[in-house]
Design an enzyme around this catalytic site. Structure first.
Site, PDB file in Angstrom:
ATOM      1  NE  ARG A 188     -11.238  -9.901  -1.564  1.00 36.74           N
ATOM      2  CZ  ARG A 188     -11.363  -8.984  -2.793  1.00 36.74           C
ATOM      3  NH1 ARG A 188     -11.730  -9.177  -3.808  1.00 36.74           N
ATOM      4  NH2 ARG A 188     -11.799  -7.832  -2.152  1.00 36.74           N
ATOM      5  CE  LYS A 208      -3.990  -1.972   2.853  1.00 34.01           C
ATOM      6  NZ  LYS A 208      -4.773  -1.091   1.743  1.00 34.01           N
TER       7      LYS A 208
END
Ligand code: BES
Ligand code: ZN
Ligand code: ZN
Length: 527
Positions: A376, A297
């Site tokens: 996920r 990120k």
């Protein structure tokens, strides 16, 4: 140290507290009783203050009685309490659970700004079928404790204040005739348990990622008295074939943990059920720090990623509240099983690579095209494991899953989604619970066609689809591949409201503990 809430039968004008909260609806100054705006307590206190109180409130223009308004007025020795704190209840016709919670929270925060140690509030029946006296008492307790929250354990003077120290505010006296105490006390106790559990989740989310590691979360879960707790480590996670979970966890030196907390209602609690006992499984995303992994990120997006375990915090803390309620008349009547995959998402020589293909616990292969879509992956294996372990009637997961959800609904609201049709009753029930709990939750769709974005040229699934297109639903459709088709399942994407810059009286800015109240209101079937 926590804000203590005590029932008292002392009259409001002579109670030994540093401030008396005076709840007022909009238009409080009118003398027209047919508008229902005047307050008997206001009239009484105004007389005691030689008519200066209403005059002061009229002069002090910012206080209109709107929900969240608060204004402190010195009493100059005319009353035992040195201050009256007027708090806005909003419009009389809008009085509801949220108004009660928020108004008392606003009053408590005004008292804290004045550095007071104790406040008092005269209990009033809400005169509404939705708000019986026990519920009103619960809401006052919730609002007071939620509003008093401050995170100061990392400040240098933490030793003096300790966790949940609530500034200097120690006591809220709720004034009611003795005869009412037996009705109000259980409500207060329930409100305390719900709010304290929310504050505990806030503490864990606020605390920094060098303190709140997967091991720390596991320790917190193990400390909950009265529940069964099992913690699996890296070896077991790999032995169980949790390739998706391990792919995320293996880049960090912090060992991952799979935490399983289990609550079974006593026969007595279960016998109070009007419906058969259900098994409800809760899964919470516990990424204690999300750097993005090798799909790193940018610095700005990484700064707050200690909060990526907010789903785990909500799940563990909810279980803590369930444990406290066990054995009381308000015990949860269903079996509740919580599963928390906890790990860090870090780049390193051991980290999973973009392009890797791994096999999840359910046998499906996943191409990882973006290591930042890690939530996920860990949830995929936790969902498989949860279903294998307890074959739940209902499966609920909470996760700070997608930035797209923040774009869609803002910091104010979380999204809920699930398998179409089979999950609808559960989704509807959770939406209703969130509304009553004062947490914003809104549905997003999972259309069959969204499955197209999961296609991989090399594996059964790919972990991230096209950017900028229904990112939250795409996260949901990925998770759906790991949930049995006939299972009632709800996925709550809490990326927005888990940590907010907004400052609401009952939700001070920062970590919010989002989800604890919705879950508890659902599990306890609270009005
Ligand atoms: N933890 C983040 C999501 C997030 C973003 C939570 C902002 C709270 C605030 C998640 O793991 C993530 O990075 N998601 C990606 C998914 C994408 C790569 C498909 C995102 O949202 O960009
Ligand atoms: Zn991520
Ligand atoms: Zn994440």
């Amino acid at each position: 140290m926590t804000l203590a809430i005590q029932l008292s039968s002392q009259p409001a004008e002579s109670i030994a507290a540093e401030a008396l909260l005076l709840p007022l609806h909009e238009g409080f100054a009118t003398s027209d009783a047919s508008q229902g705006a005047s307050s008997p307590l206001l009239s009484k206190l105004d007389a005691l203050l030689g008519n200066a109180l209403i005059e002061h409130l009229k002069l002090h223009k910012p206080f209109k009685g709107k929900l969240g308004d608060a204004s402190a007025i010195p009493t100059y020795g005319k009353l035992q309490a040195p201050y009256i704190i007027a708090v806005g209840l909003g419009k009389k016709e809008d009085l509801n659970a949220k108004a009660l919670r928020r108004s008392v929270a606003a009053g408590i925060r005004a008292a804290m700004r004045l550095k007071l140690a104790s406040v008092a509030l005269a209990f009033e029946s809400a005169n509404s079928p939705e708000l019986d006296d026990a519920s009103s008492a619960r809401l006052l307790a919730e609002g007071a404790i939620l509003g008093a929250y401050q995170f100061d354990t990392l400040k240098g003077n933490a030793a003096k204040t300790g966790p949940n120290a609530y500034g200097g505010l120690k006591t809220l006296h709720i004034i009611a005739p003795e005869a009412q105490h037996a009705t109000l006390q259980p409500g207060i106790q329930l409100g305390e348990i719900i709010a304290q559990a929310t504050c505990t989740a806030r503490d864990w989310v606020f605390d920094s990622a060098n303190n709140v590691t997967p091991t720390y979360l596991a320790e917190q879960a193990l400390q909950i008295e009265g529940l069964q707790c099992t913690v699996l480590g890296p070896d077991e996670i790999q032995q169980l074939g949790m390739g998706a979970f391990w792919q995320v966890a293996k880049g960090s030196i912090e060992p991952p943990k799979l935490i399983h907390l289990s609550y079974k209602p006593s026969e007595k609690a279960a016998s109070g059920n009007s419906e058969p006992i259900k098994t409800i499984a809760i899964v919470g995303k516990g990424v204690t720090f999300d750097s993005g992994g090798l799909s790193l990120k940018p610095a700005g997006a990484m700064e707050l990623m200690k909060m990526d375990m907010a789903g785990a915090a909500a799940a563990i803390s909810t279980m803590g509240a369930i444990a406290r309620l066990a054995g009381t008349p308000q015990a949860v009547k269903h079996r509740v099983e919580a599963f928390i995959p906890a790990c860090e998402n870090m780049p390193s020589g051991h980290a999973g690579r973009p392009g890797d293909v791994i096999t999840a616990m359910n046998g499906k292969t996943i191409e990882i095209n973006n290591t930042d879509a890690e939530g996920r992956l860990i949830l995929a294996d936790a969902l498989t494991y949860a279903q294998k372990q307890c074959n739940p009637d209902e499966l609920i997961d909470l996760a700070t899953l997608t930035g797209a959800c923040v774009i869609a609904l803002g910091k104010e609201a979380a999204a809920i989604m699930g398998t179409p049709k089979v999950s609808q009753p559960l989704i509807d029930a959770l939406l209703a619970s969130a509304e009553r709990a004062g947490e914003y939750l809104w549905p997003l769709p999972i259309y069959d066609e969204y499955k197209d974005c999961l296609k991989s040229p090399v594996a059964d699934l790919i972990n991230s689809g096209a950017k900028g297109e229904a990112g939250s639903s795409k996260g949901g459709v990925f998770l759906q591949a790991f949930v049995d088709k006939s299972r009632a399942w709800a996925h709550l994407d809490i990326a927005g409201p888990a940590y907010t810059g907004k400052d609401w009286p009952e939700v001070p800015k920062g970590a919010t503990g989002y989800g604890v109240r919705t879950l508890l209101y659902y599990l306890l079937n609270l009005a």
